[in-house]
Write a protein that holds these residues in place. Structure first.
Motif, short mmCIF file in Angstrom:
data_model
loop_
_atom_site.label_atom_id
_atom_site.label_comp_id
_atom_site.label_asym_id
_atom_site.label_seq_id
_atom_site.Cartn_x
_atom_site.Cartn_y
_atom_site.Cartn_z
N GLY A 116 0.79 -1.30 0.01
CA GLY A 116 0.17 0.05 0.00
C GLY A 116 0.81 1.22 -0.04
N ALA B 298 3.79 3.10 4.99
CA ALA B 298 3.45 2.20 6.03
C ALA B 298 4.76 1.45 6.20
CB ALA B 298 2.51 1.24 5.42
N VAL C 205 6.94 -1.29 3.19
CA VAL C 205 6.62 -1.60 1.85
C VAL C 205 7.60 -2.17 0.95
CG1 VAL C 205 5.21 -0.91 -0.21
CG2 VAL C 205 4.56 -0.22 2.09
N TYR D 225 -3.20 0.51 4.00
CA TYR D 225 -2.44 -0.51 3.73
C TYR D 225 -2.99 -1.87 3.85
CZ TYR D 225 -2.74 -1.05 8.69
OH TYR D 225 -3.37 -1.23 9.83
#
Length: 136
Positions: free
Chosen positions: A70, A74, A96, A129
């Motif tokens: 996402g 995150a 990520v 996310y």
């Protein structure tokens, strides 16, 4: 008079800092695997200095894999049973495109904290996310 004004200014700043810290929201989410499976995926979102803490039960010697996708802001940390974010060192971390996998040192509920770094949190950016957990 000058000392009194300085004291009041300092007290106001301390109150503001305490209020800002107290308003950070931590959402707790239990992780359950469907019967007969060893993995689960969940969607979430938070903004600013807020965070989400997932609780996942596992046994010593099992391997936990955590993946997050996402928004590029995150990030996650993995904490052993009994350890809490801000009070202990994470046993693993990721973001990520940077998954984490490792053997678990003891049995119990692991905490996976999802958060964003200070630079983007300060801008109150929203972070949608999807996080995936697998225990083998």
């Amino acid at each position: 008079m000058l000392k009194t004004a300085a004291f009041r200014w300092g007290a106001a700043l301390a109150l503001f800092a305490a209020t800002a810290y107290a308003s950070d929201k931590v959402t707790s989410v239990p992780v359950h695997f469907a019967k007969g499976t060893s993995s689960a995926s969940m969607k979430g979102s938070f903004s600013g200095y807020d965070s989400v803490e997932y609780a996942l039960g596992a046994k010593s010697g099992q391997t936990l894999t955590v993946k997050i996708a996402g928004n590029s802001n995150a990030n996650f940390n993995v904490f052993a049973p009994g350890d809490k974010p801000g009070a202990a060192t994470a046993i693993g971390s990721g973001s990520v495109g940077a998954d984490w996998s490792g053997p678990l040192p003891k049995s119990g509920d692991y905490t996976i904290q999802v958060f964003q770094m200070r630079a983007s949190a300060r801008r109150a950016e929203a972070v949608p996310y999807t996080i995936s957990f697998e225990v083998r």
